[in-house]
Design a protein around this motif. Structure first.
Motif, PDB file in Angstrom:
ATOM      1  N   LEU A  26     -46.465  -8.406 -65.969  1.00 10.79           N
ATOM      2  CA  LEU A  26     -46.780  -8.110 -64.355  1.00 10.79           C
ATOM      3  C   LEU A  26     -48.446  -7.873 -64.435  1.00 10.79           C
ATOM      4  CD1 LEU A  26     -44.377  -4.788 -63.782  1.00 10.79           C
ATOM      5  CD2 LEU A  26     -44.645  -6.779 -62.639  1.00 10.79           C
TER       6      LEU A  26
ATOM      7  N   THR B 246     -54.138  -9.219 -51.699  1.00 10.50           N
ATOM      8  CA  THR B 246     -54.302 -10.573 -51.800  1.00 10.50           C
ATOM      9  C   THR B 246     -53.901 -11.192 -50.377  1.00 10.50           C
ATOM     10  OG1 THR B 246     -53.504 -10.676 -54.362  1.00 10.50           O
ATOM     11  CG2 THR B 246     -53.740 -12.314 -53.108  1.00 10.50           C
TER      12      THR B 246
ATOM     13  N   GLN C  50     -47.714   0.359 -63.782  1.00  5.78           N
ATOM     14  CA  GLN C  50     -47.793  -1.431 -63.691  1.00  5.78           C
ATOM     15  C   GLN C  50     -47.109  -1.470 -61.680  1.00  5.78           C
ATOM     16  OE1 GLN C  50     -49.213  -3.047 -65.972  1.00  5.78           O
ATOM     17  NE2 GLN C  50     -49.642  -1.329 -67.642  1.00  5.78           N
TER      18      GLN C  50
ATOM     19  N   LEU D 139     -54.050 -12.608 -59.333  1.00  8.29           N
ATOM     20  CA  LEU D 139     -54.320 -11.907 -58.450  1.00  8.29           C
ATOM     21  C   LEU D 139     -55.384 -11.859 -58.031  1.00  8.29           C
ATOM     22  CD1 LEU D 139     -50.631 -10.059 -57.480  1.00  8.29           C
ATOM     23  CD2 LEU D 139     -51.970 -12.181 -56.332  1.00  8.29           C
ATOM     24  N   ALA D 140     -56.275 -11.586 -59.179  1.00  8.15           N
ATOM     25  CA  ALA D 140     -57.763 -11.241 -59.524  1.00  8.15           C
ATOM     26  C   ALA D 140     -58.191 -12.077 -59.608  1.00  8.15           C
ATOM     27  CB  ALA D 140     -58.188 -10.399 -60.587  1.00  8.15           C
TER      28      ALA D 140
ATOM     29  N   GLU E  26     -49.738 -11.403 -64.199  1.00  9.00           N
ATOM     30  CA  GLU E  26     -49.624 -11.946 -62.244  1.00  9.00           C
ATOM     31  C   GLU E  26     -50.961 -10.391 -62.236  1.00  9.00           C
ATOM     32  OE1 GLU E  26     -46.019 -11.714 -61.423  1.00  9.00           O
ATOM     33  OE2 GLU E  26     -46.373 -10.709 -59.769  1.00  9.00           O
ATOM     34  N   ARG E  27     -50.769  -9.572 -62.163  1.00  7.57           N
ATOM     35  CA  ARG E  27     -52.319  -8.986 -61.395  1.00  7.57           C
ATOM     36  C   ARG E  27     -53.330 -10.023 -62.028  1.00  7.57           C
ATOM     37  NH1 ARG E  27     -50.245  -4.712 -63.646  1.00  7.57           N
ATOM     38  NH2 ARG E  27     -51.284  -3.820 -65.006  1.00  7.57           N
ATOM     39  N   THR E  28     -53.198 -10.711 -63.516  1.00  2.24           N
ATOM     40  CA  THR E  28     -54.914 -11.182 -63.470  1.00  2.24           C
ATOM     41  C   THR E  28     -54.945 -12.371 -63.042  1.00  2.24           C
ATOM     42  OG1 THR E  28     -54.813 -10.264 -66.058  1.00  2.24           O
ATOM     43  CG2 THR E  28     -55.955 -12.338 -65.520  1.00  2.24           C
TER      44      THR E  28
ATOM     45  N   ARG F  53     -49.182  -0.798 -58.987  1.00  2.00           N
ATOM     46  CA  ARG F  53     -50.478  -1.265 -59.332  1.00  2.00           C
ATOM     47  C   ARG F  53     -50.083  -3.020 -58.564  1.00  2.00           C
ATOM     48  NH1 ARG F  53     -52.315  -0.036 -64.975  1.00  2.00           N
ATOM     49  NH2 ARG F  53     -53.528  -1.713 -64.415  1.00  2.00           N
ATOM     50  N   THR F  54     -49.438  -3.270 -59.047  1.00  2.00           N
ATOM     51  CA  THR F  54     -48.976  -5.270 -59.225  1.00  2.00           C
ATOM     52  C   THR F  54     -48.723  -5.122 -57.793  1.00  2.00           C
ATOM     53  OG1 THR F  54     -48.287  -5.034 -61.228  1.00  2.00           O
ATOM     54  CG2 THR F  54     -47.605  -7.328 -59.767  1.00  2.00           C
TER      55      THR F  54
ATOM     56  N   ALA G 212     -51.204  -5.120 -56.047  1.00  2.00           N
ATOM     57  CA  ALA G 212     -52.377  -6.324 -56.217  1.00  2.00           C
ATOM     58  C   ALA G 212     -52.080  -7.200 -54.916  1.00  2.00           C
ATOM     59  CB  ALA G 212     -52.777  -6.584 -57.045  1.00  2.00           C
ATOM     60  N   TRP G 213     -50.740  -7.350 -54.807  1.00  2.00           N
ATOM     61  CA  TRP G 213     -49.832  -7.931 -54.420  1.00  2.00           C
ATOM     62  C   TRP G 213     -50.405  -7.854 -52.418  1.00  2.00           C
ATOM     63  CZ3 TRP G 213     -48.023 -13.441 -55.162  1.00  2.00           C
ATOM     64  CH2 TRP G 213     -47.475 -13.509 -56.303  1.00  2.00           C
TER      65      TRP G 213
END
Lengths: 99, 140
Positions: free
Chosen positions: B37, A19, A8, B44-45, B40-42, A11-12, A15-16
């Motif tokens: 987390l 973005t 997790q 960001l998506a 947070e990813r949702t 992955r986070t 994702a940052w």
């Protein structure tokens, strides 16, 4: 070392970074529009660069992998507002080109 | 005007909730970090969805040739920019409400927003298909 089946945090972190990359592409597109707009355009371009730098500074902790709890949750609204700001600063530039 | 006062109060409360990190942490219990987390990813998506719409608007304004309908290009660009802005702001609100619900062990907030966004995008695309067809078959 705690068991983490979903990777997790990694992955986070990714994702940052995705973005941040998307935000950078939007900034470049917005700057391209602003820099055809004379003095007012240059002013807007400066504001856009400020928003972009501000967002990158805000999210650098998250992109480096420091998760919630260790970094303030203020990061999320700040980055979203930077994105909104880039869009709203572009609106007058689009309209000015048309009329 | 008590109604206006109440609305302003509600808006201030909502914005305060977005920006005050301690507010979120004050309610309920700290959840499994994986839930935070994932939330947070949702967010960001959604933010990237908003950024994609904004990029589409900026590209339409700069790379589309002038369209047969007067100012259609600018209308498309501004509509995409405003839609992207809405998606980005809504993402913060949804993230804050979800985080709160997770901490309090409540039901996750439900939202009509994804359906509305999908309908708007589909409608816009259909209108453009019609515009392309009208132009292609030369209704002169």
């Amino acid at each position: 070392m705690t068991r983490d089946p979903g990777l997790q945090p990694e992955r986070t972190r990714l994702a940052w970074r995705r973005t941040a990359l998307a935000l950078t592409v939007v900034t470049v597109l917005a700057l391209r529009l602003a820099l055809t707009g004379g003095v007012a355009g240059a002013l807007l371009a400066a504001l856009m660069v400020l928003l972009w730098v501000g967002a990158l500074v805000a999210l650098r902790g998250r992109a480096a992998g420091r998760g919630p709890g260790r970094v303030g949750t203020r990061t999320l609204p700040s980055v979203a507002l930077a994105a909104a700001g880039l869009a709203l600063l572009s609106v007058p530039l689009v309209l000015r080109g048309a009329w | 005007m008590p109604d206006v006062k109440r609305i302003i109060g509600t808006v201030r409360e909502v914005i305060r909730r977005w920006f005050d990190p301690s507010e979120v942490k004050r309610v309920g219990a700290t959840p499994d970090y994986r839930f935070s987390l994932a939330n947070e990813r949702t967010f960001l998506a959604w933010l990237r969805t908003g950024l994609a719409l904004i990029a589409g608007g900026l590209a339409a304004a700069q790379f589309l040739p002038p369209l047969p309908l007067r100012h259609l290009r600018e209308v498309i660009a501004v509509a995409l920019l405003l839609l992207g802005t809405t998606v980005a702001i809504r993402a913060v609100d949804h993230w804050a409400r979800t985080e709160r619900a997770i901490r309090l062990g409540e039901e996750l907030p439900v939202s009509r927003f994804p359906a509305v966004l999908a309908l708007l995008v589909a409608l816009g695309a259909l209108l453009l298909v019609v515009a392309v067809l009208v132009k292609g078959f030369g209704v002169r």
